[in-house]
Design an enzyme around this catalytic site. Structure first.
Site, PDB file in Angstrom:
ATOM      1  N   GLU A  48       0.842  -1.191   0.000  1.00 50.05           N
ATOM      2  CA  GLU A  48       0.000   0.000   0.000  1.00 50.05           C
ATOM      3  C   GLU A  48       0.881   1.246   0.000  1.00 50.05           C
ATOM      4  OE1 GLU A  48      -1.807   1.364   3.646  1.00 50.05           O
ATOM      5  OE2 GLU A  48      -1.512  -0.628   4.486  1.00 50.05           O
ATOM      6  N   CYS A  50      -3.488  -3.051   4.592  1.00 48.20           N
ATOM      7  CA  CYS A  50      -2.615  -4.100   5.139  1.00 48.20           C
ATOM      8  C   CYS A  50      -3.086  -5.509   4.799  1.00 48.20           C
ATOM      9  CB  CYS A  50      -2.529  -3.972   6.653  1.00 48.20           C
ATOM     10  SG  CYS A  50      -1.898  -2.389   7.175  1.00 48.20           S
ATOM     11  N   HIS A 105      -2.747  -9.271  12.429  1.00 46.91           N
ATOM     12  CA  HIS A 105      -2.104  -8.061  11.889  1.00 46.91           C
ATOM     13  C   HIS A 105      -1.740  -7.173  13.084  1.00 46.91           C
ATOM     14  CE1 HIS A 105      -1.246  -4.360   9.964  1.00 46.91           C
ATOM     15  NE2 HIS A 105      -2.356  -3.773  10.376  1.00 46.91           N
TER      16      HIS A 105
HETATM   17  P1  HMG Z   1      -2.898   7.944  20.981  1.00 48.11           P
HETATM   18  O1  HMG Z   1      -4.338   8.236  20.749  1.00 48.11           O
HETATM   19  O2  HMG Z   1      -1.967   9.077  21.093  1.00 48.11           O
HETATM   20  O3  HMG Z   1      -2.714   7.029  22.260  1.00 48.11           O
HETATM   21  O4  HMG Z   1      -2.341   7.027  19.841  1.00 48.11           O
HETATM   22  P2  HMG Z   1      -3.734   6.672  23.432  1.00 48.11           P
HETATM   23  O5  HMG Z   1      -3.978   7.872  24.248  1.00 48.11           O
HETATM   24  O6  HMG Z   1      -4.904   5.885  22.895  1.00 48.11           O
HETATM   25  O7  HMG Z   1      -2.773   5.701  24.268  1.00 48.11           O
HETATM   26  C1  HMG Z   1      -2.380   4.481  23.747  1.00 48.11           C
HETATM   27  C2  HMG Z   1      -2.352   3.457  24.883  1.00 48.11           C
HETATM   28  O8  HMG Z   1      -1.273   3.789  25.768  1.00 48.11           O
HETATM   29  C3  HMG Z   1      -3.619   3.464  25.744  1.00 48.11           C
HETATM   30  O9  HMG Z   1      -3.848   2.123  26.124  1.00 48.11           O
HETATM   31  C4  HMG Z   1      -3.202   4.268  26.970  1.00 48.11           C
HETATM   32  O10 HMG Z   1      -3.941   3.978  28.138  1.00 48.11           O
HETATM   33  C5  HMG Z   1      -1.763   3.819  27.115  1.00 48.11           C
HETATM   34  P3  HMG Z   1      -5.308   1.441  25.882  1.00 48.11           P
HETATM   35  O11 HMG Z   1      -6.264   2.255  26.648  1.00 48.11           O
HETATM   36  O12 HMG Z   1      -5.555   1.565  24.396  1.00 48.11           O
HETATM   37  O13 HMG Z   1      -5.125   0.040  26.320  1.00 48.11           O
HETATM   38  N1  HMG Z   1      -0.894   4.736  27.859  1.00 48.11           N
HETATM   39  C6  HMG Z   1       0.046   4.327  28.729  1.00 48.11           C
HETATM   40  N2  HMG Z   1       0.392   3.090  29.136  1.00 48.11           N
HETATM   41  C7  HMG Z   1       1.427   2.999  30.047  1.00 48.11           C
HETATM   42  N3  HMG Z   1       2.100   4.085  30.527  1.00 48.11           N
HETATM   43  C8  HMG Z   1       1.759   5.329  30.135  1.00 48.11           C
HETATM   44  C9  HMG Z   1       0.704   5.490  29.197  1.00 48.11           C
HETATM   45  N4  HMG Z   1       0.130   6.565  28.576  1.00 48.11           N
HETATM   46  C10 HMG Z   1      -0.836   6.088  27.765  1.00 48.11           C
HETATM   47  N5  HMG Z   1       2.430   6.383  30.607  1.00 48.11           N
HETATM   48  C11 HMG Z   1      -2.986   5.302  18.280  1.00 48.11           C
HETATM   49  C12 HMG Z   1      -2.567   5.622  19.705  1.00 48.11           C
HETATM   50  C13 HMG Z   1      -2.836   3.795  18.084  1.00 48.11           C
HETATM   51  C14 HMG Z   1      -4.430   5.718  18.071  1.00 48.11           C
HETATM   52  C15 HMG Z   1      -2.063   6.065  17.293  1.00 48.11           C
HETATM   53  O14 HMG Z   1      -0.741   5.644  17.432  1.00 48.11           O
HETATM   54  C16 HMG Z   1      -2.484   5.902  15.835  1.00 48.11           C
HETATM   55  O15 HMG Z   1      -3.325   6.620  15.342  1.00 48.11           O
HETATM   56  N6  HMG Z   1      -1.844   4.932  15.106  1.00 48.11           N
HETATM   57  C17 HMG Z   1      -2.167   4.659  13.710  1.00 48.11           C
HETATM   58  C18 HMG Z   1      -3.467   3.903  13.561  1.00 48.11           C
HETATM   59  C19 HMG Z   1      -3.389   2.457  13.950  1.00 48.11           C
HETATM   60  O16 HMG Z   1      -2.336   1.868  14.058  1.00 48.11           O
HETATM   61  N7  HMG Z   1      -4.562   1.829  14.132  1.00 48.11           N
HETATM   62  C20 HMG Z   1      -4.647   0.429  14.446  1.00 48.11           C
HETATM   63  C21 HMG Z   1      -5.894  -0.245  13.906  1.00 48.11           C
HETATM   64  S1  HMG Z   1      -6.085   0.038  12.156  1.00 48.11           S
HETATM   65  C22 HMG Z   1      -4.971  -1.049  11.394  1.00 48.11           C
HETATM   66  O17 HMG Z   1      -4.465  -1.927  12.019  1.00 48.11           O
HETATM   67  C23 HMG Z   1      -4.686  -0.825   9.954  1.00 48.11           C
HETATM   68  C24 HMG Z   1      -3.365  -0.118   9.660  1.00 48.11           C
HETATM   69  O18 HMG Z   1      -2.295  -1.021   9.841  1.00 48.11           O
HETATM   70  C25 HMG Z   1      -3.391   0.421   8.223  1.00 48.11           C
HETATM   71  C26 HMG Z   1      -3.725  -0.509   7.096  1.00 48.11           C
HETATM   72  O19 HMG Z   1      -4.548  -1.400   7.166  1.00 48.11           O
HETATM   73  O20 HMG Z   1      -3.187  -0.237   6.024  1.00 48.11           O
HETATM   74  C27 HMG Z   1      -3.123   1.062  10.564  1.00 48.11           C
END
Ligand code: HMG
Length: 389
Positions: free
Chosen positions: A81, A113, A235
């Site tokens: 992709e 993906c 994934h």
């Molecule tokens: P964010 O919104 O900044 O993070 O980004 P958050 O506030 O949701 O925190 C993440 C986790 O860290 C949370 O845990 C927090 O509690 C924890 P959860 O509640 O989810 O279990 N946390 C801590 N833990 C320990 N110590 C601390 C601490 N602070 C916070 N101090 C997000 C996270 C993944 C949303 C961001 O990185 C993002 O947008 N990433 C890209 C999108 C993505 O990967 N999505 C996954 C599903 S989609 C997919 O898999 C397809 C993809 O691969 C693309 C494709 O298909 O081509 C992406």
């Protein structure tokens, strides 16, 4: 009698450089616990200026053609992709770099993906039609989000090459598959952008809905029961996502999703993804490589796969690990592909992130940075120029 078809060999490659999440956390003032524990990532692969999806793909595929006869490979399916051309398939460059015969069809496939799983299933169809043929499936991606965005911590880069054929030495892929498609805008990248757009929280719930949907269809198609699987390969856009997904599936099926159950199902599958980062199409098969390299003997054991691609398409399917598989693994090479990466500091990573190939049609060479077997030497007259060492 139905023939056994599946993954006969698997090899992967990643980039020249690696950025530890500690460097990113230091730059943006994030508590490192959010990266190490919250999303389950330690570092991410960063391509050198002279690396791209083609050089990584050729590096992953070269050991496969060195070990097996090239003559049986009559199809190459290149899933990505992060394509480098709107018309020409990236796999055509790879076909030339690794010296495949001209009597071969080469195409590129896309659905975020999920693409490599489509490639694997299409390959199985081709082998079923003529079991003497083998198909080279390649998944290669560079995951790029905007600097200083929440997605930045979930970047990465890698390529996986798989030889698909009859009587496979590693994993026999089974029928049925559970399928799921939903038109959602959780993550996408319009043609005019080189970084992805994403609604992070929406993407997580879209992934969970897709897991549920694919599983429901798998069950309706008379698939195996959950208890039969020795491990679950998801994934992994970040490794914590596999834990979220499996917890969701266990709870949906009325099972306890305690720590031990999750660790047993997923523990061996995350070792490479946690240090490579999101490798998009390659991610689920890096999970498989880690499982085969690290788990206790899996001979004869069924393994579940959940492939998800934003937008979204998901597939749940099973594979059975073949007797003698350990003799065919590339465990040392896999460890080396990860260990050979050179740490880059935050400024160096940022400079690489901001780089793009000149689009003026002139002659431009790229700095020689990679020590890998293939490099992108430059661009001339809008044509990428690759060289093998
Ligand atoms: P964010 O919104 O900044 O993070 O980004 P958050 O506030 O949701 O925190 C993440 C986790 O860290 C949370 O845990 C927090 O509690 C924890 P959860 O509640 O989810 O279990 N946390 C801590 N833990 C320990 N110590 C601390 C601490 N602070 C916070 N101090 C997000 C996270 C993944 C949303 C961001 O990185 C993002 O947008 N990433 C890209 C999108 C993505 O990967 N999505 C996954 C599903 S989609 C997919 O898999 C397809 C993809 O691969 C693309 C494709 O298909 O081509 C992406």
């Amino acid at each position: 009698m139905s023939i056994s078809i599946g993954i006969h060999d698997l090899s992967f490659a990643t980039s020249e450089f690696v950025l530890p999440h500690t460097a990113l956390a230091e730059h943006n003032g994030t508590d490192i616990g959010k990266y190490h524990v919250g999303i389950g990532q330690r570092s991410m692969s960063v391509p050198a200026a002279d690396e791209d999806i083609v050089t990584m793909a050729a590096t992953a595929a070269a050991p496969i053609v060195a070990r097996h006869s090239k003559d049986r490979i009559r199809t190459v399916v290149f899933a990505t992709e992060s394509s480098i051309d709107q018309a020409k398939a990236g796999g055509v460059y790879v076909h030339s770099l690794i010296g495949l015969p001209s009597a071969c069809r080469v195409v590129e496939l896309k659905q975020a993906c999920y693409g490599a799983t489509a490639a694997l299933q299409f390959a199985i169809g081709l082998v079923r039609r003529d079991p003497a043929q083998q198909v080279l499936v390649i998944a290669s991606d560079v995951s790029k989000y905007e600097l200083d965005s929440p997605g930045e911590a979930t970047q990465g880069a890698a390529a996986v090459a798989m030889l698909v054929g009859a009587d496979p030495a590693l994993v026999r892929i089974e029928e049925p598959s559970g399928l799921f498609t939903a038109d959602v805008m959780d993550f996408w990248r319009p043609n005019y952008r080189d970084t992805a757009l994403v609604d992070g929280q929406e993407s997580i719930s879209a992934y969970l809905q897709a897991v549920e949907g694919a599983w429901k269809d798998y069950a309706q198609q008379d698939g195996r029961s959950l208890e039969e699987f020795a491990a679950f390969v998801y994934h992994q856009p970040f490794t914590k996502m596999a834990y979220k997904a499996h917890r969701h599936l266990l709870e949906f099926c009325g099972h306890d999703a305690d720590r031990d159950a999750l660790e047993r199902a997923l523990g061996s599958t995350t070792a490479y993804n946690t240090v490579v980062g999101n490798s998009y199409t390659a991610s689920v098969y890096l999970g498989l490589a880690a499982l085969l390299d690290r788990a206790d003997d899996l001979t004869g054991r069924p393994v579940a796969f959940l492939s998800y691609g934003s937008g979204s398409v998901a597939e749940f399917f099973a594979g059975t690990v073949v007797a003698g598989y350990r003799e065919h693994l590339r465990t040392e090479e896999n460890r080396e592909a990860i260990a050979r990466r050179k740490p880059v500091d935050y400024a160096g990573y940022r400079a690489l992130h901001e780089r793009s190939l000149p689009a003026d049609g002139g002659d431009h060479s790229t700095p020689a940075q990679t020590t890998g077997p293939y490099r992108l030497a430059g661009i001339s007259g809008h044509k990428r120029v690759y060289e093998a060492r």
